[in-house]
Every structure is written in C-alpha cells, then in structure tokens.
Write an enzyme that holds these catalytic residues in place. Structure first.
Site, PDB file in Angstrom:
ATOM      1  N   LEU A   1       0.812  -1.005  -0.059  1.00 48.86           N
ATOM      2  CA  LEU A   1      -0.180   0.023   0.193  1.00 48.86           C
ATOM      3  C   LEU A   1       0.847   1.173   0.026  1.00 48.86           C
ATOM      4  CD1 LEU A   1      -2.669  -1.223   2.945  1.00 48.86           C
ATOM      5  CD2 LEU A   1      -2.764  -1.185   0.336  1.00 48.86           C
TER       6      LEU A   1
ATOM      7  N   SER B   1      10.119   1.298   2.019  1.00 49.18           N
ATOM      8  CA  SER B   1       9.264   0.416   2.766  1.00 49.18           C
ATOM      9  C   SER B   1       9.360  -0.086   3.961  1.00 49.18           C
ATOM     10  CB  SER B   1       8.753  -0.873   1.538  1.00 49.18           C
ATOM     11  OG  SER B   1       8.525  -0.437   0.364  1.00 49.18           O
TER      12      SER B   1
ATOM     13  N   VAL C   1       1.861  -6.994   4.981  1.00 53.64           N
ATOM     14  CA  VAL C   1       1.428  -5.804   4.566  1.00 53.64           C
ATOM     15  C   VAL C   1       2.768  -4.847   4.357  1.00 53.64           C
ATOM     16  CG1 VAL C   1       0.195  -3.703   5.201  1.00 53.64           C
ATOM     17  CG2 VAL C   1      -0.648  -6.038   5.861  1.00 53.64           C
ATOM     18  N   GLU C   2       3.144  -4.593   3.157  1.00 56.27           N
ATOM     19  CA  GLU C   2       4.050  -3.566   2.768  1.00 56.27           C
ATOM     20  C   GLU C   2       3.482  -2.151   2.717  1.00 56.27           C
ATOM     21  OE1 GLU C   2       7.520  -2.759  -0.603  1.00 56.27           O
ATOM     22  OE2 GLU C   2       6.291  -4.541  -0.663  1.00 56.27           O
ATOM     23  N   LEU C   3       4.136  -1.196   3.645  1.00 55.18           N
ATOM     24  CA  LEU C   3       3.510   0.065   3.258  1.00 55.18           C
ATOM     25  C   LEU C   3       4.684   0.921   2.660  1.00 55.18           C
ATOM     26  CD1 LEU C   3       2.095   0.531   6.938  1.00 55.18           C
ATOM     27  CD2 LEU C   3       1.061   0.054   4.827  1.00 55.18           C
TER      28      LEU C   3
END
Length: 128
Positions: free
Chosen positions: A72, A108, A119-121
């Site tokens: 995301l 990231s 979940v990668e931000l």
C-alpha cells in the site's frame, strides 16, 4: 485491453474484529458494513473482507487467511510510520528499506496483519 488500476481485492480473515481493528485503527482505513458484508476503503480502492473461504461467489479457488502479500502506498515517510506504529504497539517486521515499486524507487516497511498477511507500506520520495 489496457488495465488502468486496482479497484479492490478480497481478504479472508479468521477473526473479523481483529482484522477490522488493524485496518481501521492501525492503518486508518474506513470500514463499511452492508448486509453483513464488510469493506475497507482507502484512497480510491477498497478491500472486501470475507469471514470464511468462498463466503460470496464467485471466489478464488483456494481462499485462506494469511496468504496475502501486498503493498500500500502511504503519504508519510517510513520513518514517521515506524514511530506511529511503535506508539500503537504494532511491530515492524522489516524496514525502512529501499525497494523498487510500480512507480520506481521507494522506501518500504513490512508488518503483519492479525491473520499473518504481509503488509508492505511504501512511500515514494518524488512527487508525481
């Protein structure tokens, strides 16, 4: 044919309340419920939440919780996110680290949702 963008994807969870807490209270998404169906809204996209495999048809052939790995895009820097997540008691699995995404170079961090999904931000430094 030319695909333009992602509209939504489906996440199967084993614990609806924990999942909603994570995506709403930790990641800041808006939750909507309609006729027993839950969706998480962010930007121009959404995540549909299913509480059991193939809850609504058609569905993926083998849906199960904890099998997703997705990224995301966020507005804040990864360093700011690490501080925010730490204040909320949410562990960061990796990062900040440099990566290459759909738009080029980015930074990231990685964390897990309550079902174990990765979940990668990510944050793009350059304004597009």
């Amino acid at each position: 044919m030319k695909v333009k963008s992602l509209d939504h994807f489906v996440l199967t969870t084993k614990n609806l309340e924990q999942s909603l807490h994570f995506y709403r209270d930790v990641l800041g998404m808006r939750v909507e419920e309609r006729e027993g169906r839950y969706a998480l809204f962010f930007g121009t996209s959404k995540i549909n939440i299913h509480q059991r495999p193939a809850e609504f048809l058609p569905a993926a052939a083998k849906p199960q919780h904890g099998s997703l790995d997705f990224c995301l895009i966020v507005e804040d820097t990864c360093e700011a996110l690490v501080q925010e997540l730490s204040a909320k008691g949410v562990p960061v699995e990796l990062g900040p680290v440099g990566r290459h995404g759909a738009r080029g170079a980015m930074k990231s961090i990685y964390l897990r949702d309550p079902d174990g999904n990765l979940v990668e931000l990510c944050h793009y430094e350059k304004v597009e």
